[in-house]
Structures are given as C-alpha cells and as structure tokens.
Design an enzyme around this catalytic site. Structure first.
Site, PDB file in Angstrom:
ATOM      1  N   CYS A  10      27.271 -17.627 -17.284  1.00 53.55           N
ATOM      2  CA  CYS A  10      28.127 -17.030 -17.966  1.00 53.55           C
ATOM      3  C   CYS A  10      29.405 -17.967 -18.537  1.00 53.55           C
ATOM      4  O   CYS A  10      29.002 -19.092 -18.406  1.00 53.55           O
ATOM      5  CB  CYS A  10      28.381 -15.607 -17.352  1.00 53.55           C
ATOM      6  SG  CYS A  10      29.725 -16.118 -15.637  1.00 53.55           S
ATOM      7  N   ASN A  13      31.695 -18.383 -14.546  1.00 53.00           N
ATOM      8  CA  ASN A  13      30.827 -18.608 -13.454  1.00 53.00           C
ATOM      9  C   ASN A  13      31.742 -17.922 -12.191  1.00 53.00           C
ATOM     10  O   ASN A  13      31.604 -18.222 -11.156  1.00 53.00           O
ATOM     11  CB  ASN A  13      30.422 -20.068 -13.059  1.00 53.00           C
ATOM     12  CG  ASN A  13      29.236 -20.107 -12.030  1.00 53.00           C
ATOM     13  OD1 ASN A  13      29.395 -21.090 -11.231  1.00 53.00           O
ATOM     14  ND2 ASN A  13      28.296 -19.334 -11.889  1.00 53.00           N
ATOM     15  N   CYS A  15      31.961 -14.057 -12.236  1.00 53.15           N
ATOM     16  CA  CYS A  15      31.564 -12.424 -12.506  1.00 53.15           C
ATOM     17  C   CYS A  15      30.299 -12.318 -12.579  1.00 53.15           C
ATOM     18  O   CYS A  15      29.530 -12.103 -11.681  1.00 53.15           O
ATOM     19  CB  CYS A  15      32.431 -11.978 -13.718  1.00 53.15           C
ATOM     20  SG  CYS A  15      34.164 -11.895 -13.391  1.00 53.15           S
ATOM     21  N   ARG A  16      29.745 -12.472 -13.897  1.00 52.68           N
ATOM     22  CA  ARG A  16      28.484 -12.181 -14.021  1.00 52.68           C
ATOM     23  C   ARG A  16      27.262 -13.074 -13.792  1.00 52.68           C
ATOM     24  O   ARG A  16      26.316 -12.712 -12.963  1.00 52.68           O
ATOM     25  CB  ARG A  16      28.235 -12.291 -15.811  1.00 52.68           C
ATOM     26  CG  ARG A  16      29.188 -10.901 -16.425  1.00 52.68           C
ATOM     27  CD  ARG A  16      29.149 -11.156 -17.857  1.00 52.68           C
ATOM     28  NE  ARG A  16      29.661 -12.191 -18.221  1.00 52.68           N
ATOM     29  CZ  ARG A  16      29.821 -12.947 -19.684  1.00 52.68           C
ATOM     30  NH1 ARG A  16      28.989 -12.160 -20.488  1.00 52.68           N
ATOM     31  NH2 ARG A  16      30.454 -13.850 -19.766  1.00 52.68           N
ATOM     32  N   SER A  17      27.400 -14.286 -13.639  1.00 51.02           N
ATOM     33  CA  SER A  17      26.331 -15.309 -13.486  1.00 51.02           C
ATOM     34  C   SER A  17      26.157 -15.538 -11.916  1.00 51.02           C
ATOM     35  O   SER A  17      25.039 -15.407 -11.395  1.00 51.02           O
ATOM     36  CB  SER A  17      26.363 -16.641 -13.897  1.00 51.02           C
ATOM     37  OG  SER A  17      27.632 -17.212 -13.879  1.00 51.02           O
ATOM     38  N   ASP A 126      31.236  -9.020 -20.416  1.00 50.92           N
ATOM     39  CA  ASP A 126      32.086  -9.542 -19.509  1.00 50.92           C
ATOM     40  C   ASP A 126      33.081  -8.368 -18.876  1.00 50.92           C
ATOM     41  O   ASP A 126      33.956  -8.156 -19.568  1.00 50.92           O
ATOM     42  CB  ASP A 126      32.872 -10.777 -20.171  1.00 50.92           C
ATOM     43  CG  ASP A 126      33.625 -11.671 -19.313  1.00 50.92           C
ATOM     44  OD1 ASP A 126      33.883 -11.259 -18.059  1.00 50.92           O
ATOM     45  OD2 ASP A 126      33.944 -12.566 -19.530  1.00 50.92           O
TER      46      ASP A 126
END
Length: 164
Positions: A10, A13, A15-17, A126
C-alpha cells in the site's frame, strides 16, 4: 516445493498492507500451511519506515479476531526477485510498483482485489483519513480477498503464478 512468497503493498505500510499480511498469515496458520507460504508487506512511500501499524487498523483487526505486528518498510526493486506475487492495494500503488519493474523480474504483480469475489476491479480504499467504518470496510474487503487468493493458490497448486 519451495515456499510461495507473497508481498502486500500500500502507500505507507501502516493500514492496508500490514492488515492484509496479518489476515493472510492467520489464514495460512489456521489451515496448517505455514510450511508453504512466506509473506510480508511494504509501502511505496517512505512516510512511515520503521513505524508500527496504525493503531486504528490494529484495533479493528483485533476486534475481528486478527492479531498482527509489523514494522513499516518501503518497497524495493529487490522485492521483484524475493517474492513470487506482489499485491498492490490500489491503482496508484500498482502503477508505482510496475514503474520500477525490471525486465527480468520474477514476481507477478496483481491488484489485491483481483481475488475479491464481490468486486475484482476496484481498489482497496485507504482508510487513513476516515473513521472506524472505513477501517471495517477495508477489513471486510481484505478478508474476502485473502480467502479468494488463498483458495486460488491452493486449488491451482500455485501453478497460476507460472502461467501469468
């Protein structure tokens, strides 16, 4: 058979990934497949290198039964050689990753939601500037996308990686 190495990407690095990595790791452990997969996550930007995941993302994950720990790092060209599949969360990160791809790159690059049975075309949004609802939406998207990814890896005996 060697381990399949999966990298989630993401922007920062945090939140999402790392959440995707945490969900994937949990699923792999639950299914007794730890000997078959390695996973990591990173960001295309250097904003948060060395920092832990966003506390809101971790709280949401814990609420949903996923516990993970991670230290942010930035995507590197070497990742094309160290991983088999690279999964950016959105079009912007996909383009950033592809722009760095060397001609002899080993890794296949596919958007994370390619494995989402509900919507294979959209981005993983995001949630950084949003509230709990946004983090929950991201969790649900990643949860079902990870299930789709793992199912495809298992059903196809990982042969789809060499076919792409």
């Amino acid at each position: 058979m060697s381990k399949v190495k999966v990298l989630f990407v993401c922007l920062g690095n945090i939140c999402r990934s790392p959440l995707a990595e945490g969900i994937f790791r949990q699923r792999v452990i639950e299914q007794g497949l730890s000997d078959h997969f390695d996973m990591d996550s990173c960001g295309t930007a250097a904003y948060h290198i060395g920092k832990g995941p966003d506390t809101r993302s971790m709280a949401n994950a814990e609420k949903n039964g996923v516990i993970y720990d991670h230290s942010a790092r930035q995507f590197d060209v070497q990742d094309f050689y160290d991983f088999d599949i690279i999964l950016p969360m959105d079009d912007s990160n996909f383009e950033d990753v592809i722009s760095l791809r060397p001609p002899d790159a080993k890794a296949k690059v596919m958007k994370m939601r390619h494995f989402d049975p509900v919507d294979r075309e959209s981005d993983v949004p995001d949630p950084y500037y949003g509230g709990e609802k946004g983090f929950q939406e991201v969790f649900e998207i990643l949860d079902r996308s990870i299930d789709g990814l793992l199912e495809e890896l298992i059903i196809n005996n990982v042969t789809f990686l060499s076919a792409m």
